[in-house]
Write a protein that holds these residues in place. Structure first.
Motif, short mmCIF file in Angstrom:
data_model
loop_
_atom_site.label_atom_id
_atom_site.label_comp_id
_atom_site.label_asym_id
_atom_site.label_seq_id
_atom_site.Cartn_x
_atom_site.Cartn_y
_atom_site.Cartn_z
N LEU A 35 0.96 -1.10 -0.20
CA LEU A 35 0.13 -0.27 -0.01
C LEU A 35 1.07 1.59 -0.05
O LEU A 35 0.30 2.51 -0.65
CB LEU A 35 -0.86 -0.15 1.50
CG LEU A 35 -2.08 -0.83 1.13
CD1 LEU A 35 -2.86 -1.05 2.51
CD2 LEU A 35 -2.93 -0.55 -0.45
N ARG A 36 2.33 1.14 0.59
CA ARG A 36 2.62 2.05 1.03
C ARG A 36 3.45 2.54 -1.10
O ARG A 36 4.14 3.33 -1.07
CB ARG A 36 4.32 2.09 1.89
CG ARG A 36 4.67 3.47 2.20
CD ARG A 36 6.01 3.51 3.08
NE ARG A 36 4.40 3.66 4.37
CZ ARG A 36 4.89 2.82 5.64
NH1 ARG A 36 6.39 1.59 5.64
NH2 ARG A 36 4.29 2.84 6.34
N ASN A 37 3.80 1.75 -1.72
CA ASN A 37 4.23 1.83 -2.52
C ASN A 37 2.78 2.02 -3.62
O ASN A 37 3.53 2.63 -4.76
CB ASN A 37 5.19 0.24 -3.04
CG ASN A 37 6.23 0.13 -2.94
OD1 ASN A 37 6.62 0.67 -2.15
ND2 ASN A 37 6.92 -1.73 -2.68
N SER A 38 1.78 1.89 -3.52
CA SER A 38 0.88 2.21 -4.22
C SER A 38 0.39 3.56 -4.05
O SER A 38 0.16 5.21 -4.98
CB SER A 38 -0.78 1.67 -4.20
OG SER A 38 -0.50 0.08 -4.54
N LEU A 41 3.21 5.85 -5.65
CA LEU A 41 3.29 5.29 -7.69
C LEU A 41 2.05 6.81 -7.58
O LEU A 41 1.99 7.47 -8.85
CB LEU A 41 2.77 4.12 -8.03
CG LEU A 41 4.13 3.38 -8.07
CD1 LEU A 41 2.78 1.54 -7.98
CD2 LEU A 41 5.16 3.76 -8.98
N VAL A 42 0.64 6.67 -6.62
CA VAL A 42 -0.27 6.97 -7.31
C VAL A 42 -0.21 9.28 -6.86
O VAL A 42 0.05 9.91 -7.72
CB VAL A 42 -1.88 6.86 -6.33
CG1 VAL A 42 -2.54 8.58 -6.56
CG2 VAL A 42 -1.86 6.20 -6.16
N ASN A 44 2.42 10.05 -7.43
CA ASN A 44 4.13 10.38 -8.30
C ASN A 44 2.87 11.14 -10.03
O ASN A 44 2.88 11.85 -10.43
CB ASN A 44 4.94 9.44 -9.00
CG ASN A 44 5.58 9.80 -9.71
OD1 ASN A 44 5.91 10.32 -10.43
ND2 ASN A 44 6.25 8.58 -10.26
N ILE A 45 1.47 9.82 -10.66
CA ILE A 45 1.33 10.18 -11.01
C ILE A 45 0.08 11.88 -10.70
O ILE A 45 0.32 12.12 -12.52
CB ILE A 45 0.02 8.75 -11.21
CG1 ILE A 45 0.74 7.56 -11.55
CG2 ILE A 45 -0.62 9.09 -12.51
CD1 ILE A 45 0.53 6.86 -11.91
N THR A 46 -0.61 10.97 -9.55
CA THR A 46 -1.21 12.75 -10.02
C THR A 46 -0.56 14.23 -9.71
O THR A 46 -1.19 15.30 -9.94
CB THR A 46 -2.49 12.41 -8.51
OG1 THR A 46 -1.38 12.69 -7.25
CG2 THR A 46 -2.87 11.74 -8.68
N THR A 47 1.16 14.23 -9.40
CA THR A 47 1.78 15.15 -9.21
C THR A 47 2.56 15.23 -10.66
O THR A 47 2.68 16.97 -10.77
CB THR A 47 2.76 15.28 -7.86
OG1 THR A 47 3.24 14.52 -8.08
CG2 THR A 47 1.53 15.30 -6.71
N GLU A 48 3.02 14.18 -11.15
CA GLU A 48 4.01 14.75 -12.57
C GLU A 48 3.62 14.40 -13.40
O GLU A 48 3.61 15.40 -14.85
CB GLU A 48 5.33 14.60 -12.84
CG GLU A 48 6.25 14.24 -11.21
CD GLU A 48 7.71 13.47 -10.55
OE1 GLU A 48 7.85 12.46 -11.63
OE2 GLU A 48 7.92 13.35 -9.99
N SER A 49 2.29 13.92 -13.72
CA SER A 49 1.51 13.15 -15.08
C SER A 49 0.47 13.92 -15.89
O SER A 49 -0.10 13.86 -16.80
CB SER A 49 1.45 11.55 -15.00
OG SER A 49 2.81 10.89 -14.86
N MET A 50 -0.54 14.19 -14.35
CA MET A 50 -1.66 14.98 -14.97
C MET A 50 -1.36 16.29 -14.82
O MET A 50 -0.83 17.15 -13.96
CB MET A 50 -2.19 15.16 -13.78
CG MET A 50 -2.34 13.05 -12.91
SD MET A 50 -3.89 12.97 -14.63
CE MET A 50 -5.42 14.09 -14.19
N PRO A 51 -1.45 17.02 -16.29
CA PRO A 51 -1.37 18.26 -16.56
C PRO A 51 -2.61 19.07 -15.70
O PRO A 51 -3.24 18.52 -15.81
CB PRO A 51 -1.63 18.52 -17.81
CG PRO A 51 -3.18 17.15 -18.46
CD PRO A 51 -2.18 16.26 -17.50
N ALA A 52 -1.97 20.07 -15.32
CA ALA A 52 -2.43 21.13 -14.51
C ALA A 52 -3.10 22.23 -14.86
O ALA A 52 -2.95 22.90 -16.11
CB ALA A 52 -1.83 22.08 -13.36
#
Length: 52
Positions: A35-38, A41-42, A44-52
């Protein structure tokens, strides 16, 4: 496994309870680790992959 057959029922139950407790502890620790790894990852995805 003759030594196991010769044990009294109380000791057999104690061994079984200890084994189940250890398995539950190991499974719980593994689940917390995953869960800590998940979560990382989440985040990381929400802060770096999603355009703001």
């Amino acid at each position: 496994m003759q030594w196991f057959r010769d044990l009294q029922i109380g000791r057999k139950l104690g061994l079984a309870f200890t084994a189940i407790t250890l398995l539950a502890l190991i499974l719980g620790l593994f689940a917390m680790y995953e869960l800590r790894n998940s979560q990382a990852l989440v985040r990381n995805i929400t802060t770096e992959s999603m355009p703001a």
